[in-house]
Design a protein around this motif. Structure first.
Motif, mmCIF file in Angstrom:
data_model
loop_
_atom_site.group_PDB
_atom_site.id
_atom_site.type_symbol
_atom_site.label_atom_id
_atom_site.label_comp_id
_atom_site.label_asym_id
_atom_site.label_seq_id
_atom_site.Cartn_x
_atom_site.Cartn_y
_atom_site.Cartn_z
ATOM 1 N N HIS A 1 0.819 -1.264 0.020
ATOM 2 C CA HIS A 1 0.012 0.278 -0.009
ATOM 3 C C HIS A 1 0.925 1.311 -0.106
ATOM 4 N N THR A 2 1.843 1.247 0.843
ATOM 5 C CA THR A 2 2.785 2.357 1.061
ATOM 6 C C THR A 2 3.526 2.646 -0.460
ATOM 7 N N TYR A 3 4.126 1.615 -1.094
ATOM 8 C CA TYR A 3 4.560 1.788 -2.595
ATOM 9 C C TYR A 3 3.640 2.427 -3.518
ATOM 10 N N PHE A 4 2.599 1.549 -3.719
ATOM 11 C CA PHE A 4 1.528 2.041 -4.669
ATOM 12 C C PHE A 4 1.170 3.688 -4.348
ATOM 13 N N THR A 5 1.100 4.014 -3.230
ATOM 14 C CA THR A 5 0.640 5.381 -2.762
ATOM 15 C C THR A 5 1.524 6.535 -2.942
ATOM 16 N N PHE A 6 2.660 6.143 -2.676
ATOM 17 C CA PHE A 6 3.880 7.168 -2.922
ATOM 18 C C PHE A 6 4.726 7.170 -4.235
ATOM 19 N N ARG A 7 4.200 6.236 -5.056
ATOM 20 C CA ARG A 7 4.839 6.063 -6.416
ATOM 21 C C ARG A 7 4.155 7.116 -7.342
ATOM 22 N N LEU A 8 2.996 7.580 -6.859
ATOM 23 C CA LEU A 8 2.136 8.550 -7.493
ATOM 24 C C LEU A 8 2.769 9.842 -7.295
ATOM 25 N N PRO A 9 2.566 10.794 -8.304
ATOM 26 C CA PRO A 9 3.318 12.168 -8.365
ATOM 27 C C PRO A 9 2.196 12.956 -7.848
ATOM 28 N N TYR A 10 2.661 14.088 -6.848
ATOM 29 C CA TYR A 10 1.988 14.871 -6.035
ATOM 30 C C TYR A 10 2.355 16.272 -6.482
ATOM 31 N N CYS A 11 1.540 17.064 -7.016
ATOM 32 C CA CYS A 11 2.053 18.344 -7.748
ATOM 33 C C CYS A 11 1.972 19.457 -6.903
ATOM 34 N N ASP A 12 0.781 20.053 -6.744
ATOM 35 C CA ASP A 12 0.343 21.274 -6.313
ATOM 36 C C ASP A 12 -0.201 21.341 -4.888
ATOM 37 N N ASP A 13 -1.085 20.714 -5.017
ATOM 38 C CA ASP A 13 -1.942 20.663 -3.445
ATOM 39 C C ASP A 13 -1.305 19.547 -2.809
ATOM 40 N N ASN A 14 -1.037 20.043 -1.394
ATOM 41 C CA ASN A 14 -0.404 19.370 -0.403
ATOM 42 C C ASN A 14 -1.021 19.361 0.638
ATOM 43 N N LYS A 15 -2.189 19.631 0.688
ATOM 44 C CA LYS A 15 -3.094 19.678 2.235
ATOM 45 C C LYS A 15 -3.795 18.561 2.418
ATOM 46 N N ILE A 16 -3.626 17.534 3.146
ATOM 47 C CA ILE A 16 -4.260 16.542 3.556
ATOM 48 C C ILE A 16 -5.547 16.551 4.389
ATOM 49 N N ASN A 17 -6.579 16.395 3.875
ATOM 50 C CA ASN A 17 -7.977 16.609 4.512
ATOM 51 C C ASN A 17 -8.273 15.540 5.542
ATOM 52 N N HIS A 18 -7.453 15.353 6.463
ATOM 53 C CA HIS A 18 -7.487 14.340 7.246
ATOM 54 C C HIS A 18 -6.747 14.521 8.498
ATOM 55 N N PHE A 19 -6.676 13.798 9.540
ATOM 56 C CA PHE A 19 -5.962 14.324 10.785
ATOM 57 C C PHE A 19 -4.632 13.243 10.960
ATOM 58 N N PHE A 20 -4.241 12.560 9.839
ATOM 59 C CA PHE A 20 -3.028 11.802 9.567
ATOM 60 C C PHE A 20 -2.892 11.438 8.225
ATOM 61 N N CYS A 21 -1.604 10.947 7.845
ATOM 62 C CA CYS A 21 -1.549 10.454 6.425
ATOM 63 C C CYS A 21 -2.325 9.229 6.115
ATOM 64 N N ILE B 1 -4.592 6.609 3.301
ATOM 65 C CA ILE B 1 -4.364 6.383 1.741
ATOM 66 C C ILE B 1 -5.383 7.163 0.971
ATOM 67 N N MET B 2 -6.678 7.133 1.658
ATOM 68 C CA MET B 2 -7.767 7.657 0.566
ATOM 69 C C MET B 2 -7.577 9.333 0.533
ATOM 70 N N PRO B 3 -7.307 10.156 1.505
ATOM 71 C CA PRO B 3 -6.869 11.378 1.464
ATOM 72 C C PRO B 3 -5.689 11.744 0.625
ATOM 73 N N LEU B 4 -4.767 10.748 0.501
ATOM 74 C CA LEU B 4 -3.676 11.079 -0.229
ATOM 75 C C LEU B 4 -3.753 10.686 -1.747
ATOM 76 N N LEU B 5 -4.646 9.682 -2.120
ATOM 77 C CA LEU B 5 -5.311 9.448 -3.362
ATOM 78 C C LEU B 5 -5.823 10.648 -4.072
ATOM 79 N N LYS B 6 -6.650 11.326 -3.165
ATOM 80 C CA LYS B 6 -7.260 12.253 -3.479
ATOM 81 C C LYS B 6 -6.437 13.711 -4.280
ATOM 82 N N LEU B 7 -5.202 13.761 -3.515
ATOM 83 C CA LEU B 7 -4.203 14.842 -4.073
ATOM 84 C C LEU B 7 -3.426 14.328 -5.174
ATOM 85 N N ALA B 8 -3.323 12.983 -5.346
ATOM 86 C CA ALA B 8 -2.372 12.730 -6.655
ATOM 87 C C ALA B 8 -2.681 13.434 -7.953
#
Length: 312
Positions: free
Chosen positions: A158-178, A180-187
């Protein structure tokens, strides 16, 4: 910064509310919850390890569950609470990687452990004469090792597939910790394969644990019904009641978070549900076991009497 094609070097964890007027209330509430979770689970962990009356596999697994709950809450809450104090809610890219890995690892182990605990109760109630030969200390240690390795492998995927994605401009995680789901929204890339990995993990890991737990309790309930004495039924059921309560809360929250159509995803709802299995369930576990389990209550009373006799 270029991390797997990302221009993001850190993330901002927004927490539960974006409005500053709620921050004091959230901080005090979750600080109290965190302290209760630490103290409660630490008591269960100590009792399971030092009290002779709890020197059976059931309480070995319960002690390990308390250890996981301490680690799980510590993987998420201290960072959030520190952000409220310092007003700095940023977390580094690799800090986010570490938080996601450890949280996913710990919750994966807990999912497997709850299934193991159900199987343990199945052997104890359905095959009581064979219990000591089937479930012993060596088996317990081997089981803990195996489920920890499985949880680690699941988390790494899960960690590999989540962070192999590029994250460009938006870096605000709409959650109280890192998570998977809110990180995928930012990719800023297609997350199709991530969703496939989540589904595969749900089917292989989640459904296996769920079916093992349900099957164990079908046999347990069937055996309890056949017990003639009311006292025997009550005693058999009392050893399972706490576990059933915790399993129901945990699976309900996890299923709502991960096993549902993508069209129904709501990060606001996810934050509340995630708090159930990441914060509130670990806090309630020791309370439920201490209130509904006579052996735990008796062990606690014995330890209190020993401490009181030495102090006074």
């Amino acid at each position: 910064m270029d991390t797997n094609g990302s221009s993001v070097s850190d993330f901002i964890i927004l927490g539960f509310f974006t409005h500053s007027e709620h921050e004091t209330f959230i901080f005090i509430t979750f600080l109290i919850i965190y302290i209760i979770a630490l103290i409660g689970n630490l008591i269960i962990l100590i009792l399971a390890n030092i009290d002779p009356g709890l020197n059976i596999p059931m309480y070995f697994f319960l002690g390990f569950l308390s250890f996981l709950d301490i680690c799980c809450t510590s993987a998420t809450l201290p960072k959030m609470l520190t952000g409220y104090i310092t007003k700095n809610k940023t977390i580094s890219f690799y800090g986010c990687v570490a938080q996601l890995y450890f949280f996913t690892w710990l919750t994966g182990i807990e999912l497997l452990l709850l299934a193991v605990m159900a199987y343990d109760r199945y052997i104890a109630i359905v095959h009581p004469l064979r219990y000591a030969t089937i479930i012993n200390q060596r088996v317990c240690i081997c089981v803990i090792t195996v489920i920890s390795m499985i949880g680690s492998m699941n988390s790494m995927v899960h960690t590999y597939f989540t962070f192999r994605l590029p994250y460009c401009d938006d870096n605000k995680i709409n959650h109280f910790f890192c998570e998977i789901m809110p990180l995928l929204k930012l990719a800023c890339a297609d997350t199709y394969w991530n969703e496939i990995v989540i589904i595969i993990s749900d089917v292989i890991l989640g459904m296996f644990c769920f079916l093992l737990t349900c099957t164990s309790y079908v046999f347990i309930i069937n055996t309890i019904i056949k017990i003639r004495s009311a006292e025997g039924k009550r005693k058999a059921f009392s050893t399972c009641a706490s576990h059933i309560t915790i399993v129901s809360m945990y699976y309900g929250a996890v299923i709502f978070t991960y096993v549902r159509p993508r069209s129904s995803l709501s990060l606001e709802k996810d934050k509340i549900v995630s708090a159930l299995y990441a914060v509130f369930t670990p806090t309630l576990n020791p309370i439920i076991y201490s209130l509904r389990n006579k052996e735990v209550k008796d062990a606690f009373k014995r330890i209190v009497r020993i401490i009181a006799s030495k102090l006074f």
